[in-house]
Design a protein around this motif. Structure first.
Motif, PDB file in Angstrom:
ATOM      1  N   TRP A 131      -3.564   6.294  -3.101  1.00 45.09           N
ATOM      2  CA  TRP A 131      -3.945   6.034  -1.712  1.00 45.09           C
ATOM      3  C   TRP A 131      -3.500   4.642  -1.278  1.00 45.09           C
ATOM      4  N   ARG A 132      -3.660   3.659  -2.163  1.00 50.68           N
ATOM      5  CA  ARG A 132      -3.242   2.298  -1.826  1.00 50.68           C
ATOM      6  C   ARG A 132      -1.746   2.243  -1.521  1.00 50.68           C
ATOM      7  N   ASN A 133      -0.942   2.871  -2.366  1.00 50.75           N
ATOM      8  CA  ASN A 133       0.508   2.849  -2.150  1.00 50.75           C
ATOM      9  C   ASN A 133       0.896   3.601  -0.879  1.00 50.75           C
ATOM     10  N   GLY A 134       0.288   4.754  -0.648  1.00 49.54           N
ATOM     11  CA  GLY A 134       0.628   5.542   0.539  1.00 49.54           C
ATOM     12  C   GLY A 134       0.240   4.851   1.828  1.00 49.54           C
ATOM     13  N   LEU A 135      -0.986   4.325   1.898  1.00 51.31           N
ATOM     14  CA  LEU A 135      -1.423   3.643   3.113  1.00 51.31           C
ATOM     15  C   LEU A 135      -0.661   2.342   3.324  1.00 51.31           C
ATOM     16  N   GLY A 136      -0.309   1.659   2.223  1.00 55.40           N
ATOM     17  CA  GLY A 136       0.493   0.446   2.359  1.00 55.40           C
ATOM     18  C   GLY A 136       1.867   0.740   2.930  1.00 55.40           C
ATOM     19  N   ALA A 137       2.482   1.836   2.490  1.00 55.44           N
ATOM     20  CA  ALA A 137       3.785   2.223   3.037  1.00 55.44           C
ATOM     21  C   ALA A 137       3.669   2.602   4.510  1.00 55.44           C
ATOM     22  N   LEU A 138       2.581   3.286   4.884  1.00 53.43           N
ATOM     23  CA  LEU A 138       2.384   3.655   6.292  1.00 53.43           C
ATOM     24  C   LEU A 138       2.261   2.420   7.171  1.00 53.43           C
ATOM     25  N   LEU A 139       1.467   1.447   6.744  1.00 53.20           N
ATOM     26  CA  LEU A 139       1.306   0.229   7.536  1.00 53.20           C
ATOM     27  C   LEU A 139       2.601  -0.572   7.599  1.00 53.20           C
ATOM     28  N   ALA A 140       3.326  -0.631   6.485  1.00 52.23           N
ATOM     29  CA  ALA A 140       4.592  -1.368   6.493  1.00 52.23           C
ATOM     30  C   ALA A 140       5.590  -0.728   7.447  1.00 52.23           C
ATOM     31  N   GLY A 141       5.641   0.606   7.460  1.00 56.98           N
ATOM     32  CA  GLY A 141       6.541   1.279   8.388  1.00 56.98           C
ATOM     33  C   GLY A 141       6.148   1.058   9.836  1.00 56.98           C
ATOM     34  N   LEU A 142       4.845   1.104  10.126  1.00 56.77           N
ATOM     35  CA  LEU A 142       4.387   0.887  11.497  1.00 56.77           C
ATOM     36  C   LEU A 142       4.683  -0.530  11.966  1.00 56.77           C
ATOM     37  N   ILE A 143       4.453  -1.514  11.087  1.00 63.41           N
ATOM     38  CA  ILE A 143       4.717  -2.904  11.455  1.00 63.41           C
ATOM     39  C   ILE A 143       6.209  -3.118  11.679  1.00 63.41           C
ATOM     40  N   GLY A 144       7.044  -2.566  10.785  1.00 65.54           N
ATOM     41  CA  GLY A 144       8.486  -2.707  10.958  1.00 65.54           C
ATOM     42  C   GLY A 144       8.983  -2.038  12.233  1.00 65.54           C
ATOM     43  N   PHE A 145       8.444  -0.870  12.557  1.00 64.35           N
ATOM     44  CA  PHE A 145       8.851  -0.179  13.781  1.00 64.35           C
ATOM     45  C   PHE A 145       8.438  -0.960  15.018  1.00 64.35           C
ATOM     46  N   SER A 146       7.242  -1.558  14.976  1.00 63.42           N
ATOM     47  CA  SER A 146       6.783  -2.329  16.143  1.00 63.42           C
ATOM     48  C   SER A 146       7.630  -3.581  16.329  1.00 63.42           C
ATOM     49  N   LEU A 147       8.059  -4.214  15.231  1.00 59.87           N
ATOM     50  CA  LEU A 147       8.887  -5.411  15.367  1.00 59.87           C
ATOM     51  C   LEU A 147      10.259  -5.074  15.933  1.00 59.87           C
ATOM     52  N   ILE A 148      10.754  -3.870  15.658  1.00 60.39           N
ATOM     53  CA  ILE A 148      12.074  -3.481  16.154  1.00 60.39           C
ATOM     54  C   ILE A 148      12.005  -3.048  17.617  1.00 60.39           C
TER      55      ILE A 148
END
Length: 216
Positions: free
Chosen positions: A40-57
């Motif tokens: 769960w930690r790895n999956g949710l961390g990847a989800l947040l990282a993707g959302l943050i990267g998408f918002s920055l772009i």
């Protein structure tokens, strides 16, 4: 009335199998919870990282470009997402790796503390509760972060800076549309007005124009 304790009846094969099954489950319980928490930690961390990267772009890079009220809203949402996300990350780490704690064992004291099996079972239950809390907090962080990104995308921008120009008794205030060779074009009440700076007595930058610009 009391008497000597007598041995009970021997266990049936079904009771033996059930006891062995429960023993295996208890022995594997803590490791299973740890593995689930790590996934769960790895999956949710990847989800947040993707959302943050998408918002920055795709999103605005500076919330200062938004209207003041919307800028404050975005800031509050980001601060709340950071706080909730930090709490969720702590809970997930606690569930995946446990407390920074080690029990001191003594070969001469057999009565101190709970049996190791009971401690492992209690730790597994506590880790499962912490994992559920971490999942809820991380999902809430995702919602807050997505809302903040939506605000930065769709909120109205702040009003562009304006200019107050005085020509004798006449005062004009509006957004600067263009400047050329001493001529300024202002947008006054939605109408483009050309102003000759050579005839102006003062120029005053302002964040917003008065509600009703006066012209005498």
């Amino acid at each position: 009335m009391s008497g000597p304790l007598l041995p009970g009846p021997p266990p049936t094969p079904a009771q033996v199998r059930r006891a062995r099954s429960m023993r295996r489950a208890l022995n594997q319980e803590l490791d299973r919870v740890r593995e689930t928490a790590t996934a769960w930690r790895n999956g949710l961390g990847a989800l947040l990282a993707g959302l943050i990267g998408f918002s920055l772009i795709k999103g605005r890079n500076d919330v200062g470009q938004l209207a003041p009220a919307w800028s404050a809203t975005a800031g509050i949402l980001l601060a709340a997402a950071l706080t909730v996300g930090a709490a969720g990350a702590f809970c997930l780490l606690r569930a995946a790796h446990g407390r920074p704690y080690a029990r001191r064992l003594s070969a001469t004291d057999d009565t101190s503390g709970l049996p190791l099996e009971v401690e492992d079972h209690d730790e597994a239950l506590a880790s499962a509760r912490t994992l559920r809390t971490g999942i809820i907090l991380t999902c809430l962080c995702t919602v807050l972060l997505a809302t903040a990104v939506g605000v930065t995308w769709y909120a109205p921008p702040k009003d562009p800076p304006a200019l107050i120009i005085r020509q004798g008794a006449t005062t004009l205030c509006g957004e600067v549309l263009s400047t050329r060779h001493g001529i300024v074009v202002l947008k006054v009440d939605g109408v483009a007005v050309t102003v000759d700076l050579a005839q102006s007595t003062s120029l005053t930058p302002t964040a917003t124009c008065p509600a009703t610009p006066t012209s005498n």
